[in-house]
Design a protein around this motif. Structure first.
Motif, PDB file in Angstrom:
ATOM      1  N   GLY A 153       0.832  -1.124   0.152  1.00 53.34           N
ATOM      2  CA  GLY A 153       0.038  -0.030  -0.092  1.00 53.34           C
ATOM      3  C   GLY A 153       0.753   1.238   0.034  1.00 53.34           C
ATOM      4  N   PRO A 154       0.118   2.448  -0.064  1.00 53.71           N
ATOM      5  CA  PRO A 154       0.992   3.929   0.084  1.00 53.71           C
ATOM      6  C   PRO A 154       1.534   4.045   1.012  1.00 53.71           C
ATOM      7  N   GLU A 174      -2.386  -1.606  -3.932  1.00 52.71           N
ATOM      8  CA  GLU A 174      -3.184  -0.447  -3.943  1.00 52.71           C
ATOM      9  C   GLU A 174      -2.466   0.681  -3.643  1.00 52.71           C
ATOM     10  N   GLY A 175      -2.754   1.920  -4.441  1.00 51.74           N
ATOM     11  CA  GLY A 175      -2.089   3.168  -3.900  1.00 51.74           C
ATOM     12  C   GLY A 175      -1.003   3.441  -4.975  1.00 51.74           C
ATOM     13  N   ARG A 176      -0.354   4.510  -4.865  1.00 48.17           N
ATOM     14  CA  ARG A 176       0.832   4.733  -5.869  1.00 48.17           C
ATOM     15  C   ARG A 176       2.032   5.340  -5.263  1.00 48.17           C
TER      16      ARG A 176
END
Length: 616
Positions: A153-154, A174-176
């Motif tokens: 995740g982020p 998920e996220g970037r």
């Protein structure tokens, strides 16, 4: 005393014993190691056919209901991910690095990598999320040169920007990460498995590298331990023969122990997969703040075997005193408990037995042993219900050879067997030094006989040889047992202690307190700072009593504590003072807090905590 719940274990882990003229003692189990598969993923395939719909792993979906993955579904996921990894040309020289806690995607990626013969390295989340300079994360990534980096995740974005090569493909659930292209984890799962992954899987064998597990760094920089399929499978077979009850019903585990360590990542997930069981991922932690989630899970899921660290058992025992639902659920079908990482205090152990007797009319056997990252992990077990005590490590597992070598007044235990690593990744000199001339792994751990006149009673842990030192009088100080005494005597307010006194006249200690417990003792709120907590009269009196007791109960200069400093500044992961699993690096603390040690022996106070000379 009441009896113990019936749990099939090896009737007796007995050992053949021999002592040479050089004083070296040798042990090996009288029971032969049974056959085991050549690949750990063979067990995934086995159970996918035999029990396709049985849950292999489950985790709460954002704290709500359990999201489950069955054996057949996990096999499909592993083949799809394996195909994706093969298409990327990943290999031991370009493995997978995993930045994630325990979750469903982490396990899916790990099994997919093993299926395709691509090594992976689960990296401690603390190196990304707690560290300020990300030095250990940088060291790990430089050591393995990954071809693919996975982050769950982020929350890992800052660490990735700081240390990860921008040319490494980044995969995220998920996220970037700003400025980086990200491949969704779903893209790996969406890959259609074909002939390429089948061919790669056919090449996987006992000596194929399954993973790199990094040592905790409690004595020096973390090293990448090569874990082969042979190591993992042989050790699981050893566990099955020692803990025979694992075959009586599919095991059910409720477990938080991190997969970047061998206890959680090899021992516990391996027990689940090897025996067709179910692992409920526990997002709790053995802390005052994190134990609530563990208690919630244990009220709902009754494990058949339960593993934790001593602090976890302390928190659970405290909760069970007033929580009948927890007691009934935990004791409903659990066959055995096991702790690792440190010694369980006898008062907590006794209370656990008392609550079990009160709840189900019998005690639950406690299993102990000795294992390490380099041995996948288990090497010895103590299994005799009613005879096992904290510090006991028992006798060797089937297939493990033990060598006991005199070392500076102590006895080092060394191991040889199919569960022992071939070496450290890309560290040829360290690998050579890790083994003696007969190929036994040098553990650096000291042991002694429970009863020197009866080797069948087994061995007990006697500390780390590298931590021991001499006073100015030449008297040898055995650090491990002394630390254990201090932690037990100071419970629950002592997290750990660092022993001082190298080339000095007497022994001192630097104490890391459990501030949450100190606040409870003083009746203070969470907003009160560390210095104010430690200076509260009730807290100061507790630690003064500890110092005086350690002086009074000492049997000589090497076991009498003459002075102490209770510190308000916690150990630092960036300065290697503490590992991500909470183990204190004695040498690093002494090195970085040398001025404080000097002040301790001048009976001079500092801004860090409180100074306590003995008053007795």
């Amino acid at each position: 005393m009441s009896g113990y719940r019936d749990a099939r274990v090896a009737a007796c882990l007995d050992a053949e014993y021999a002592r040479g003229a050089d004083g070296i003692e040798r042990l090996c189990s009288t029971v032969a190691l049974g056959p085991y598969p050549g690949r750990l993923t063979d067990r995934l395939e086995h159970w996918a056919h035999l029990a396709p719909d049985r849950t292999l792993v489950a985790r709460r979906e954002r704290g709500g209901d359990w999201r489950r993955i069955g054996y057949a579904q996990m096999l499909e996921r592993a083949r799809a991910i394996g195909q994706a990894l093969v298409e990327r040309g990943l290999s031991p020289e370009r493995p997978v690095a995993i930045l994630s806690g325990n979750d469903l995607e982490h396990l899916s990626l790990a099994l997919g990598a093993m299926w395709a013969g691509v090594p992976y390295a689960p990296v401690s989340p603390a190196y990304s999320l707690l560290s300020q300079d990300h030095g250990k994360l940088r060291h790990v990534l430089n050591s393995i040169t990954p071809g693919l980096l996975f982050a769950s995740g982020p929350e890992y974005a800052k660490a990735i920007r700081a240390v990860a090569d921008p040319d490494i493909e980044l995969v995220m659930t998920e996220g970037r990460v700003e400025g980086r292209a990200v491949t969704p984890f779903a893209a790996l799962l969406g890959t259609a498995p074909g002939a390429e992954v089948d061919a790669a899987h056919a090449q996987v064998g006992p000596d194929t590298i399954a993973k790199f597990l990094f040592t905790s760094g409690s004595t020096r920089v973390p090293k990448g331990v090569i874990n082969t399929h042979r190591m993992l499978c042989a050790n699981q077979q050893m566990l099955c023969q020692a803990m025979a009850f694992l075959a009586d019903e599919p095991p059910v585990l409720v477990d938080w122990l991190p997969w970047n360590h061998t206890f959680g990542g090899n021992h516990n997930t391996g027990i689940t997969l090897y025996n067709g069981g179910t692992l409920y991922i526990d997002d709790g932690k053995p802390t005052a703040q994190g134990i609530g989630e563990t208690l919630r899970n244990l009220r709902e899921i009754s494990p058949t075997v339960y593993f934790n660290v001593p602090k976890g058992f302390e928190e659970i025992v405290a909760a069970m005193r007033t929580d009948d639902v927890l007691r009934q659920s935990l004791f409903a079908r659990v066959k055995a408990f096991m702790f690792a990482g440190a010694g369980l205090s006898q008062p907590v152990w006794d209370e656990l037995d008392r609550i079990a007797e009160q709840t189900i009319g019998e005690r639950v056997p406690m299993i102990t042993g000795l294992g390490m990252t380099e041995t996948a992990p288990s090497c010895t077990f103590a299994l005799r219900a009613g005879e096992v005590r904290s510090g006991h490590i028992g006798l060797p597992c089937p297939g493990v050879e033990v060598k006991l070598v005199p070392a500076g007044g102590k006895t080092e235990i060394r191991f040889r067997g199919p569960n022992v690593m071939p070496g450290y990744w890309r560290l040829p000199e360290a690998s050579v030094h890790a083994f003696d001339e007969e190929g036994f792994y040098r553990t650096g751990d000291a042991v002694k006989w429970i009863d020197p006149g009866d080797p069948r009673k087994g061995l007990m842990f006697d500390g780390r040889i590298a931590e021991d030192f001499k006073l100015s009088t030449g008297t040898f100080v055995s650090v491990g047992p002394l630390r254990a005494r201090i932690i037990a005597a100071g419970a629950p307010c002592v997290q750990d202690a660092v022993i001082t006194g190298i080339d000095r006249d007497d022994v001192g200690m630097l104490v890391f307190p459990r501030l949450d417990e100190c606040r409870k003792l003083a009746g203070l709120g969470d907003d009160v700072g560390a210095d104010a907590v430690l200076r509260h009269p009730a807290v100061r009196a507790h630690f003064q009593s500890l110092v005086d007791r350690m002086w009074r109960e000492g049997t000589g200069s090497a076991s009498r504590v003459a002075r102490a400093h209770v510190m308000s500044v916690p150990p630092s992961i960036d300065r290697d003072e503490v590992t991500d699993k909470g183990s204190i690096n004695q040498q690093a603390v002494l090195r970085h807090r040398a001025a404080l040690v000097e002040a301790l022996y001048r009976d001079a106070g500092t801004d860090d905590g409180i100074l306590l000379p003995r008053t007795g």
